[in-house]
Design a protein around this motif. Structure first.
Motif, short mmCIF file in Angstrom:
data_model
loop_
_atom_site.label_atom_id
_atom_site.label_comp_id
_atom_site.label_asym_id
_atom_site.label_seq_id
_atom_site.Cartn_x
_atom_site.Cartn_y
_atom_site.Cartn_z
N SER A 27 63.51 49.27 15.95
CA SER A 27 63.47 47.88 16.35
C SER A 27 63.81 47.00 15.15
CB SER A 27 62.06 47.55 16.86
OG SER A 27 61.96 46.18 17.15
N ILE A 28 64.55 45.95 15.40
CA ILE A 28 64.88 44.98 14.37
C ILE A 28 64.50 43.60 14.90
CG2 ILE A 28 66.72 43.90 13.03
CD1 ILE A 28 68.20 46.56 13.14
N TYR A 29 63.73 42.87 14.10
CA TYR A 29 63.29 41.54 14.49
C TYR A 29 63.61 40.58 13.35
CZ TYR A 29 60.35 37.77 16.20
OH TYR A 29 59.91 36.57 16.66
N THR A 30 64.26 39.48 13.64
CA THR A 30 64.61 38.49 12.63
C THR A 30 64.02 37.14 13.02
OG1 THR A 30 66.68 39.63 12.12
CG2 THR A 30 66.51 37.33 11.43
N TYR A 31 63.43 36.48 12.04
CA TYR A 31 62.96 35.12 12.27
C TYR A 31 63.42 34.24 11.12
CZ TYR A 31 59.07 35.52 8.96
OH TYR A 31 58.31 35.68 7.84
N THR A 32 63.54 32.96 11.39
CA THR A 32 63.99 32.01 10.39
C THR A 32 62.99 30.86 10.29
OG1 THR A 32 65.30 30.80 12.01
CG2 THR A 32 66.44 32.51 10.78
N GLY A 33 63.06 30.17 9.19
CA GLY A 33 62.17 29.03 9.00
C GLY A 33 62.61 28.22 7.80
N ASP A 34 61.76 27.30 7.40
CA ASP A 34 62.05 26.42 6.27
C ASP A 34 60.73 26.07 5.60
OD1 ASP A 34 62.84 24.27 4.55
OD2 ASP A 34 64.56 23.92 5.87
N THR A 35 60.66 26.23 4.30
CA THR A 35 59.43 25.91 3.57
C THR A 35 59.40 24.46 3.10
OG1 THR A 35 60.39 26.69 1.49
CG2 THR A 35 59.10 28.29 2.77
N THR A 36 60.48 23.73 3.29
CA THR A 36 60.54 22.34 2.85
C THR A 36 59.46 21.52 3.55
OG1 THR A 36 62.93 22.54 2.58
CG2 THR A 36 62.03 20.32 2.64
N VAL A 67 52.68 45.34 15.19
CA VAL A 67 53.69 46.31 15.63
C VAL A 67 53.04 47.24 16.64
CG1 VAL A 67 55.07 46.18 13.52
CG2 VAL A 67 53.21 47.85 13.67
N ASP A 68 53.85 47.78 17.55
CA ASP A 68 53.29 48.65 18.59
C ASP A 68 53.37 50.13 18.23
OD1 ASP A 68 55.96 49.20 18.94
OD2 ASP A 68 55.99 48.78 21.08
N THR A 69 54.02 50.46 17.11
CA THR A 69 54.15 51.84 16.68
C THR A 69 53.87 51.93 15.18
OG1 THR A 69 55.88 52.18 18.34
CG2 THR A 69 55.73 53.82 16.58
N SER A 70 52.96 52.81 14.79
CA SER A 70 52.70 53.02 13.36
C SER A 70 53.90 53.68 12.71
CB SER A 70 51.47 53.90 13.17
OG SER A 70 50.32 53.26 13.68
N ASP A 122 50.30 49.90 10.52
CA ASP A 122 49.56 50.53 11.61
C ASP A 122 49.68 49.71 12.88
OD1 ASP A 122 48.60 52.68 10.05
OD2 ASP A 122 47.01 51.41 9.22
N ALA A 123 49.83 50.38 13.99
CA ALA A 123 49.93 49.72 15.29
C ALA A 123 48.65 48.97 15.59
CB ALA A 123 50.21 50.74 16.39
N GLY A 124 48.81 47.77 16.16
CA GLY A 124 47.67 46.98 16.60
C GLY A 124 46.98 46.16 15.52
N VAL A 144 63.99 36.19 7.56
CA VAL A 144 63.31 37.46 7.28
C VAL A 144 63.65 38.43 8.41
CG1 VAL A 144 61.10 38.64 6.99
CG2 VAL A 144 61.43 36.35 6.03
N THR A 145 64.09 39.63 8.04
CA THR A 145 64.38 40.69 9.00
C THR A 145 63.39 41.82 8.81
OG1 THR A 145 66.72 40.10 9.03
CG2 THR A 145 66.13 42.30 9.83
N ILE A 146 62.75 42.22 9.90
CA ILE A 146 61.78 43.33 9.90
C ILE A 146 62.40 44.45 10.71
CG2 ILE A 146 59.45 44.04 10.51
CD1 ILE A 146 58.73 41.02 10.63
N SER A 147 62.43 45.65 10.16
CA SER A 147 62.94 46.79 10.92
C SER A 147 62.00 47.97 10.77
CB SER A 147 64.35 47.16 10.46
OG SER A 147 64.35 47.51 9.11
N GLY A 148 61.91 48.76 11.83
CA GLY A 148 61.03 49.90 11.83
C GLY A 148 61.05 50.62 13.16
N PRO A 149 60.14 51.57 13.33
CA PRO A 149 60.17 52.41 14.53
C PRO A 149 59.66 51.74 15.80
CG PRO A 149 58.34 53.05 13.15
CD PRO A 149 59.13 52.02 12.38
N GLY A 150 58.96 50.62 15.68
CA GLY A 150 58.38 50.01 16.87
C GLY A 150 58.74 48.56 17.02
N LEU A 151 58.24 47.99 18.11
CA LEU A 151 58.51 46.58 18.41
C LEU A 151 57.57 45.68 17.64
CD1 LEU A 151 58.94 46.79 22.28
CD2 LEU A 151 60.74 46.63 20.55
N VAL A 152 58.11 44.57 17.17
CA VAL A 152 57.32 43.54 16.49
C VAL A 152 56.88 42.54 17.55
CG1 VAL A 152 57.43 41.65 14.83
CG2 VAL A 152 58.53 43.84 14.31
#
Length: 183
Positions: A27-36, A67-70, A122-124, A144-152
């Motif tokens: 799974s790959i999840y990307t989110y964006t934001g601004d610290t300003t 995450v749903d998968t450790s 860890d899941a949960g 920020v892009t998060i990737s791993g074995p489970g859903l974010v």
């Protein structure tokens, strides 16, 4: 000879498809934001050994997720040409005590505007990513892009103004009910 080349090509293509099948399960999840204009805090050093004097009153943004998968997850942050720093916390983040619950941090992964790390999740369990900058006064857009074995799964954390609106609404209902009972 041609048969050997055919089998070699089939082996390479099969390996590529096997790699594609494996990565498709991730799974790959990307989110964006601004610290300003965001809140500020005194950020810790990258190795979490202390709170940095350089990182005093730096703007930050938080992102809470599970995450749903450790398994092993990787995090990559890119910023809008400022020296960004990324931290991960377990369960909660307290800007008044930035070393508590901190699992790790990263600064300057490839260049001053990228940071990242990998580690087991860890899941949960609730995790908080904190996006900030190395220097006071640096702020801007980030991704920020998060990737791993489970859903974010993103945790919906209400803004303080939402709590205020809820409290005012409950007060209005209580006032109305009290007026009805007095009649």
């Amino acid at each position: 000879m041609k048969l050997a080349n055919f089998f070699r090509a089939a082996l390479v293509i099969g390996t590529l498809f096997a790699g594609l099948t494996q990565s498709a399960q991730a799974s790959i999840y990307t989110y964006t934001g601004d610290t300003t204009g965001g809140p500020t805090y005194n950020r810790p050093l990258e190795d979490l050994s202390d709170v940095s004097g350089i990182g005093t009153d730096v703007n930050y943004s938080t992102f809470t997720f599970t995450v749903d998968t450790s398994g092993e997850y990787s995090f990559l942050q890119t910023t809008d040409q400022y020296d960004g720093v990324l931290y991960i916390y377990e369960n909660s983040f307290n800007p008044a005590d930035p070393l508590t619950n901190a699992l790790g941090g990263s600064d300057d992964l490839v260049a001053p505007w990228t940071s990242g790390f990998a580690g087991p999740l860890d899941a949960g369990i609730s995790y908080v990513l904190v996006t900030t900058s190395f220097y006071n006064g640096d702020a801007g857009a980030f991704s920020v892009t998060i990737s791993g074995p489970g859903l974010v799964t993103v945790s919906a954390v209400p803004e303080p103004s939402t709590y205020l609106m809820l409290a005012l609404g409950l007060a209005a209902i209580g006032y109305t009910q009290r007026r009805k009972l007095q009649r």
